[in-house]
Every structure is written in structure tokens, then in C-alpha cells.
Design a protein around this motif. Structure first.
Motif, mmCIF file in Angstrom:
data_model
loop_
_atom_site.group_PDB
_atom_site.id
_atom_site.type_symbol
_atom_site.label_atom_id
_atom_site.label_comp_id
_atom_site.label_asym_id
_atom_site.label_seq_id
_atom_site.Cartn_x
_atom_site.Cartn_y
_atom_site.Cartn_z
ATOM 1 N N ASN A 1 61.052 34.395 40.620
ATOM 2 C CA ASN A 1 59.756 34.552 41.420
ATOM 3 C C ASN A 1 58.788 35.387 40.925
ATOM 4 O O ASN A 1 57.620 35.108 40.802
ATOM 5 N N GLU A 2 59.259 36.600 40.134
ATOM 6 C CA GLU A 2 58.452 37.314 39.323
ATOM 7 C C GLU A 2 57.724 36.628 38.442
ATOM 8 O O GLU A 2 56.582 36.906 37.904
ATOM 9 N N ARG A 3 58.522 35.876 37.599
ATOM 10 C CA ARG A 3 57.914 35.138 36.432
ATOM 11 C C ARG A 3 56.905 33.921 36.896
ATOM 12 O O ARG A 3 56.028 33.753 36.188
ATOM 13 N N LEU A 4 57.292 33.412 38.243
ATOM 14 C CA LEU A 4 56.501 32.370 38.644
ATOM 15 C C LEU A 4 55.101 33.179 39.139
ATOM 16 O O LEU A 4 53.737 32.383 38.785
ATOM 17 N N GLU A 5 55.119 34.225 39.791
ATOM 18 C CA GLU A 5 54.107 35.274 40.168
ATOM 19 C C GLU A 5 53.111 35.124 39.054
ATOM 20 O O GLU A 5 51.775 35.276 39.064
ATOM 21 N N LYS A 6 53.737 35.924 37.854
ATOM 22 C CA LYS A 6 52.954 36.168 36.767
ATOM 23 C C LYS A 6 52.303 35.050 36.410
ATOM 24 O O LYS A 6 51.114 35.095 35.618
ATOM 25 N N GLU A 7 52.763 33.834 36.203
ATOM 26 C CA GLU A 7 52.389 32.650 35.808
ATOM 27 C C GLU A 7 51.329 32.016 36.360
ATOM 28 O O GLU A 7 50.210 31.698 36.112
ATOM 29 N N ILE A 8 51.409 32.064 37.793
ATOM 30 C CA ILE A 8 50.289 31.798 38.693
ATOM 31 C C ILE A 8 49.127 32.807 38.514
ATOM 32 O O ILE A 8 48.136 32.452 38.330
ATOM 33 N N ALA A 9 49.571 33.898 38.431
ATOM 34 C CA ALA A 9 48.165 34.945 38.225
ATOM 35 C C ALA A 9 47.620 34.753 36.690
ATOM 36 O O ALA A 9 46.111 34.895 36.840
ATOM 37 N N ARG A 10 48.486 34.575 35.926
ATOM 38 C CA ARG A 10 47.984 34.281 34.572
ATOM 39 C C ARG A 10 46.847 33.100 34.502
ATOM 40 O O ARG A 10 45.704 32.674 34.075
ATOM 41 N N ASN A 11 47.616 31.960 35.227
ATOM 42 C CA ASN A 11 46.739 30.621 35.234
ATOM 43 C C ASN A 11 45.461 30.869 36.114
ATOM 44 O O ASN A 11 44.395 30.343 35.888
ATOM 45 N N SER A 12 45.589 31.722 37.188
ATOM 46 C CA SER A 12 44.437 31.961 38.226
ATOM 47 C C SER A 12 43.337 32.810 37.385
ATOM 48 O O SER A 12 42.282 32.660 37.297
ATOM 49 N N ALA A 13 43.982 33.650 36.524
ATOM 50 C CA ALA A 13 42.991 34.476 35.758
ATOM 51 C C ALA A 13 42.315 33.439 34.632
ATOM 52 O O ALA A 13 40.880 33.759 34.383
ATOM 53 N N ALA A 14 42.921 32.581 34.068
ATOM 54 C CA ALA A 14 42.396 31.663 33.099
ATOM 55 C C ALA A 14 41.290 30.733 33.849
ATOM 56 O O ALA A 14 40.400 30.638 33.265
ATOM 57 N N ALA A 15 41.789 30.416 34.859
ATOM 58 C CA ALA A 15 40.775 29.438 35.853
ATOM 59 C C ALA A 15 39.668 30.409 36.084
ATOM 60 O O ALA A 15 38.349 29.969 36.009
ATOM 61 N N LYS A 16 39.668 31.417 36.514
ATOM 62 C CA LYS A 16 38.304 32.333 36.956
ATOM 63 C C LYS A 16 37.373 32.667 35.711
ATOM 64 O O LYS A 16 36.262 32.395 35.860
ATOM 65 N N SER A 17 38.261 32.889 34.530
ATOM 66 C CA SER A 17 37.563 33.172 33.242
ATOM 67 C C SER A 17 36.828 31.833 32.822
ATOM 68 O O SER A 17 35.575 31.866 32.665
ATOM 69 N N GLN A 18 37.339 30.668 32.940
ATOM 70 C CA GLN A 18 36.977 29.348 32.815
ATOM 71 C C GLN A 18 35.566 29.227 33.750
ATOM 72 O O GLN A 18 34.520 28.775 32.988
#
Length: 235
Positions: free
Chosen positions: A201-218
Motif C-alpha cells: 500500500n505504501e509503494r502504491l501510495e508513493k507511486e500515485i503521489a509520484r505520478n500525481s506530482a509528475a502530472a502537476k509538473s507537466q
């Protein structure tokens, strides 16, 4: 062989007496009693045969008893030394017997104390009433349950997990006499599973947060480009 010889003695005595009566042999005190002599000889031989048969049956019975006692000792040794808990339960949900592993898992100092202090063996195996009711229905319907996992409470009040299998034992007429089952503590496995689940769950949350940050940056980069182009034309 001995039965044939014994009957042959009687027939020989009767035959010899008959030939003596017909004059082939002199009829004296011996020949006149040959039927009785043959009958007595037959009785003695049959008695010896029966006595020998009784000894053989007794010897076989002793050997079977010794084998049964050896098998019982072997079964008891397996019962006592098994790593998983093994128990017998009455149809009224009272413990009848249990091995040392069972009393150790439940936190009791001895089997005798555990058997006498626990009023409801099924409640000792399953702390959750919903699982207990389901197990009872399955036992009434199928006569057995396998690999049921649920929580139980030790004598010290600690909550742990167990994997339990129970089956009903019937008599020759098909009536249930008692139940027997196995009880395995799987708390460590469940804890490892929970830890692995939390890590996933922690890995999924980190991956979601990372993807979300990347999407925000884009998104911000795109918006900055879209805003700068018209501003440059205006300027």
C-alpha cells in the motif's frame, strides 16, 4: 489330520467289533469293548485337538492385543509430539482430550487444567461468533470443515490467529459421537502478510503521489507555455 484320525479310531473299533461278532475274530473281553475303546480314543484326540486350537487362538489374541497396544503407543507418541494442536471435542462443545501443543498454543500450563477450565471449546478456537456459527452450520451440514482461519484468545487474553480443521466422528449406526480436529497458530504468517500488504500500500501510495506530482509538473509546464505565447505577442 487329527480329526480324521479320531473318527478313524471310532470307526475302527466299531468295525473290529462287527467282524468279531461275525466270527472272524474271537469275541472276548477286549474285542467286545472295542467300540468303547475307539470312542474314548476319539474323545481324547478331539480334546487334545480342541485344547491345541484354544492355545492357538489365545496366542493369536495375545499377539493382536500386543499389536494393538503397540499401535496405541505409537499413535499416542504422534499425538503427544505433534507440532500442531490436536484435540477431541464432545458434541456439547467440551474438550475431551488435547495434546501438549494445543494447551501450549492456548496458554495453559497443562492439558487437564485446559480441559476442565474451558466451558466452550469452539469459542476457545474461534473468538468471532460469526465464524463459530458458520462452523456449526457446516458441521451440521457436511460433518467437517477444513482450513478455517480466525482469531482466538489465549488464556492471558492475547489475540492471535489460527487455522482450524474439524470433523465429526460417527458410530456404526451413523450417530455422531464426538469431534476431532487440528489447531495451528498462524499469527506470524498473518503478521507477515499484513506487513507485506502495508508495504505494498505504501509503494502504491508513493507511486500515485509520484505520478500525481509528475502530472502537476507537466500541467504547469503546459500552462506556462500556453500563457507565455500570447503574452509575448501582446508585449
Amino acid at each position: 489330520g487329527i480329526y480324521f484320525v479320531s473318527w478313524l479310531c471310532t470307526l475302527s473299533g466299531v468295525g473290529f467289533y462287527g467282524t468279531a461278532v461275525m466270527g472272524y475274530f474271537p469275541l472276548d473281553g477286549l474285542t467286545s469293548h472295542t467300540p468303547q475303546i475307539g470312542f474314548v480314543t476319539q474323545t481324547i484326540l478331539l480334546s487334545l485337538a480342541f485344547a491345541n486350537r484354544i492355545k492357538v487362538v489365545q496366542r493369536e489374541a495375545i499377539e493382536w492385543n500386543q499389536q494393538a497396544v503397540a499401535n496405541l503407543h505409537r499413535y499416542r507418541a504422534l499425538f503427544e509430539n505433534a507440532m500442531e494442536g490436536i484435540f477431541q471435542m464432545s458434541t456439547g462443545c467440551r474438550f475431551l482430550d488435547a495434546n501438549p501443543s494445543m494447551e501450549r498454543i492456548l496458554g495453559y500450563p497443562c492439558v487437564y487444567g485446559m480441559v476442565n477450565q474451558i466451558p466452550d471449546a469452539l469459542a476457545a478456537c474461534f473468538a468471532q461468533s460469526s465464524i463459530r456459527h458458520w462452523v456449526i452450520r457446516q458441521l451440521e451440514k457436511e460433518g467437517e470443515v477444513h482450513g478455517v482461519e480466525g482469531t482466538f484468545l489465549t488464556r492471558q487474553g492475547e489475540e492471535r490467529w489460527a487455522n482450524v480443521s474439524i470433523r465429526t466422528i460417527y458410530d456404526d449406526e451413523g450417530h455422531p459421537t464426538h469431534l476431532e480436529g487440528t489447531f495451528v497458530d498462524v499469527t506470524e504468517r498473518r503478521q507477515r502478510h499484513e506487513i507485506e500488504k502495508e508495504r505494498e500500500n505504501e509503494r502504491l501510495e508513493k507511486e500515485i503521489a509520484r505520478n500525481s506530482a509528475a502530472a502537476k509538473s507537466q500541467f504547469l509546464a503546459n500552462m506556462s507555455h500556453e500563457i507565455r505565447t500570447p503574452l509575448a505577442a501582446i508585449i
